[in-house]
Scaffold this active site. Sequence first.
Site, PDB file in Angstrom:
ATOM      1  N   ASP A 133       0.391   0.023  13.457  1.00 16.11           N
ATOM      2  CA  ASP A 133       0.960   1.203  14.124  1.00 16.11           C
ATOM      3  C   ASP A 133       1.305   0.914  15.585  1.00 16.11           C
ATOM      4  O   ASP A 133       1.995   1.670  16.227  1.00 16.11           O
ATOM      5  CB  ASP A 133      -0.041   2.369  14.053  1.00 16.11           C
ATOM      6  CG  ASP A 133      -1.435   1.957  14.514  1.00 16.11           C
ATOM      7  OD1 ASP A 133      -2.350   1.913  13.680  1.00 16.11           O
ATOM      8  OD2 ASP A 133      -1.585   1.621  15.719  1.00 16.11           O
ATOM      9  N   GLU A 179       0.235  -8.791  11.156  1.00 21.49           N
ATOM     10  CA  GLU A 179       0.199  -7.580  10.319  1.00 21.49           C
ATOM     11  C   GLU A 179       0.769  -7.951   8.944  1.00 21.49           C
ATOM     12  O   GLU A 179       1.844  -8.539   8.845  1.00 21.49           O
ATOM     13  CB  GLU A 179       1.035  -6.482  10.986  1.00 21.49           C
ATOM     14  CG  GLU A 179       1.454  -5.346  10.084  1.00 21.49           C
ATOM     15  CD  GLU A 179       0.282  -4.603   9.462  1.00 21.49           C
ATOM     16  OE1 GLU A 179      -0.621  -4.153  10.209  1.00 21.49           O
ATOM     17  OE2 GLU A 179       0.269  -4.479   8.208  1.00 21.49           O
ATOM     18  N   ASP A 185      -8.113  -5.074  13.699  1.00 25.67           N
ATOM     19  CA  ASP A 185      -7.747  -3.648  13.584  1.00 25.67           C
ATOM     20  C   ASP A 185      -7.210  -3.428  12.178  1.00 25.67           C
ATOM     21  O   ASP A 185      -6.008  -3.201  11.962  1.00 25.67           O
ATOM     22  CB  ASP A 185      -6.690  -3.324  14.645  1.00 25.67           C
ATOM     23  CG  ASP A 185      -6.189  -1.887  14.528  1.00 25.67           C
ATOM     24  OD1 ASP A 185      -5.074  -1.605  15.044  1.00 25.67           O
ATOM     25  OD2 ASP A 185      -6.875  -1.054  13.892  1.00 25.67           O
ATOM     26  N   SER A 186      -8.100  -3.555  11.201  1.00 25.44           N
ATOM     27  CA  SER A 186      -7.636  -3.563   9.803  1.00 25.44           C
ATOM     28  C   SER A 186      -7.976  -2.245   9.114  1.00 25.44           C
ATOM     29  O   SER A 186      -8.731  -1.414   9.635  1.00 25.44           O
ATOM     30  CB  SER A 186      -8.340  -4.697   9.044  1.00 25.44           C
ATOM     31  OG  SER A 186      -9.696  -4.334   8.826  1.00 25.44           O
ATOM     32  N   GLY A 237      -3.658 -11.727   7.572  1.00 26.13           N
ATOM     33  CA  GLY A 237      -4.470 -12.165   8.707  1.00 26.13           C
ATOM     34  C   GLY A 237      -5.462 -13.250   8.344  1.00 26.13           C
ATOM     35  O   GLY A 237      -5.772 -14.126   9.155  1.00 26.13           O
ATOM     36  N   GLN A 258       0.854  -1.206   0.000  1.00 28.94           N
ATOM     37  CA  GLN A 258       0.000   0.000   0.000  1.00 28.94           C
ATOM     38  C   GLN A 258       0.883   1.247   0.000  1.00 28.94           C
ATOM     39  O   GLN A 258       2.102   1.152   0.161  1.00 28.94           O
ATOM     40  CB  GLN A 258      -0.932  -0.032   1.225  1.00 28.94           C
ATOM     41  CG  GLN A 258      -0.260  -0.432   2.501  1.00 28.94           C
ATOM     42  CD  GLN A 258      -1.168  -1.203   3.483  1.00 28.94           C
ATOM     43  OE1 GLN A 258      -2.426  -1.202   3.437  1.00 28.94           O
ATOM     44  NE2 GLN A 258      -0.524  -1.888   4.412  1.00 28.94           N
ATOM     45  N   HIS A 282      -8.340   3.082  20.078  1.00 23.94           N
ATOM     46  CA  HIS A 282      -7.595   1.973  20.672  1.00 23.94           C
ATOM     47  C   HIS A 282      -8.142   1.586  22.043  1.00 23.94           C
ATOM     48  O   HIS A 282      -8.212   0.402  22.380  1.00 23.94           O
ATOM     49  CB  HIS A 282      -6.109   2.322  20.741  1.00 23.94           C
ATOM     50  CG  HIS A 282      -5.443   2.387  19.388  1.00 23.94           C
ATOM     51  ND1 HIS A 282      -4.787   3.516  18.919  1.00 23.94           N
ATOM     52  CD2 HIS A 282      -5.394   1.478  18.385  1.00 23.94           C
ATOM     53  CE1 HIS A 282      -4.348   3.275  17.705  1.00 23.94           C
ATOM     54  NE2 HIS A 282      -4.697   2.050  17.337  1.00 23.94           N
TER      55      HIS A 282
HETATM   56  N1  SAM Z   1      -7.401   2.410  12.819  1.00 20.77           N
HETATM   57  C1  SAM Z   1      -7.364   2.076  11.404  1.00 20.77           C
HETATM   58  C2  SAM Z   1      -8.769   1.996  10.844  1.00 20.77           C
HETATM   59  O1  SAM Z   1      -9.711   2.032  11.627  1.00 20.77           O
HETATM   60  O2  SAM Z   1      -8.880   1.934   9.608  1.00 20.77           O
HETATM   61  C3  SAM Z   1      -6.576   0.789  11.205  1.00 20.77           C
HETATM   62  C4  SAM Z   1      -5.131   1.026  11.485  1.00 20.77           C
HETATM   63  S1  SAM Z   1      -4.002  -0.250  11.267  1.00 20.77           S
HETATM   64  C5  SAM Z   1      -2.670   0.709  10.666  1.00 20.77           C
HETATM   65  C6  SAM Z   1      -4.581  -1.125   9.830  1.00 20.77           C
HETATM   66  C7  SAM Z   1      -3.571  -2.194   9.470  1.00 20.77           C
HETATM   67  O3  SAM Z   1      -4.212  -3.296   8.826  1.00 20.77           O
HETATM   68  C8  SAM Z   1      -2.474  -1.737   8.479  1.00 20.77           C
HETATM   69  O4  SAM Z   1      -1.228  -1.776   9.130  1.00 20.77           O
HETATM   70  C9  SAM Z   1      -2.551  -2.745   7.331  1.00 20.77           C
HETATM   71  O5  SAM Z   1      -1.300  -3.057   6.775  1.00 20.77           O
HETATM   72  C10 SAM Z   1      -3.208  -3.931   8.040  1.00 20.77           C
HETATM   73  N2  SAM Z   1      -3.846  -4.907   7.157  1.00 20.77           N
HETATM   74  C11 SAM Z   1      -4.613  -4.673   6.064  1.00 20.77           C
HETATM   75  N3  SAM Z   1      -4.993  -5.837   5.504  1.00 20.77           N
HETATM   76  C12 SAM Z   1      -4.456  -6.839   6.271  1.00 20.77           C
HETATM   77  C13 SAM Z   1      -4.490  -8.259   6.205  1.00 20.77           C
HETATM   78  N4  SAM Z   1      -5.154  -8.897   5.229  1.00 20.77           N
HETATM   79  N5  SAM Z   1      -3.837  -8.968   7.167  1.00 20.77           N
HETATM   80  C14 SAM Z   1      -3.156  -8.326   8.163  1.00 20.77           C
HETATM   81  N6  SAM Z   1      -3.061  -6.974   8.263  1.00 20.77           N
HETATM   82  C15 SAM Z   1      -3.724  -6.245   7.321  1.00 20.77           C
END
Ligand code: SAM
Length: 288
Positions: free
Chosen positions: A93, A113, A163-164, A146, A38, A69
């Site tokens: 994060d 992650e 938390d995706s 995930g 991304q 959080h």
């Molecule tokens: N608070 C944010 C929201 O509500 O949108 C989410 C924050 S957190 C940074 C989201 C994380 O999900 C990112 O680091 C991203 O790389 C991860 N992510 C996205 N798709 C994923 C997957 N299939 N498996 C694991 N992590 C994933």
Amino acid sequence: MTAPETWPEGWNVERLHADHAQALRISHEFYDSATEHQRLRVFENPTFGRVMTLDGVVQVTEADNFIYHEMLTHVPILAHGAVGRVLIIGGGDGGMAREVLKHRGVEQVTMVEIDGAVVDFCTSHLPAISAGAFDDPRLDLVIADGADFMKQNADCYDVIIVDSTDPVGPGEVLFTDSFYGHAKARLAPGGILVTQNGVPFLQGAELTNTMRAFRALFADATCYLASVPSYAGGAMAFGWGTQGAARRVDLATLQDRFARAEIATDYYTPEVHLAAFALPPYVARLIG
Ligand code: SAM
């Protein structure tokens, strides 16, 4: 990967929704580049502090991440009352791990992650978010998808937190019936699954879809709400699914558990916890 528009020069414009945009002024740009999965951008905004976006969408800000959080961790953990093992999907994060690890009773946290670059970058450029969580010996960080992990893993967890990002790009697989079904199989007896489920006013279909799947899987399927200023469009919904009775915990019990946890919060209180499950009709209609 959608490139974030800048409008006028020096603003980050988030275009997550078809008819709505959110612009944040960039007072200083720290980083703007593509990872394997991304586009990762970090900039300073005078009101929100450092802001991280993925594919142009606000993920976390220094100023208001505490709301999101705290509500995705302390609500399931204190409702459950005896959480030992937690699984976090996403959370690059480190903010979710930070709040989970404040619970002394939590023995082990697995965080899965997909994008290691997000972890690396946030550790060095947004350290206030993880606040040392990645150094906690109780945390096992797994860099993987995930959805794959949930399918292949055989462990059980008392709380699973999704938390995706939103259901676009790598996050899309985390909003499917099969993912939720695999997650249910990973829950220990009485375990709770909670999910980041978007802003119902602008992403209602996303919540409806998750709740349809949860109702087929769990005896107790609902959502709860909290308003996070940088997630534009009103209150954000958090999906809640469990076979247990954790949601029926009473205020006095929550107050006792919260007091014994000795965790300082700026949004979560036992009263806010219970009130968050009171849904206004426009949200109740979305979850059917
Ligand atoms: N608070 C944010 C929201 O509500 O949108 C989410 C924050 S957190 C940074 C989201 C994380 O999900 C990112 O680091 C991203 O790389 C991860 N992510 C996205 N798709 C994923 C997957 N299939 N498996 C694991 N992590 C994933």
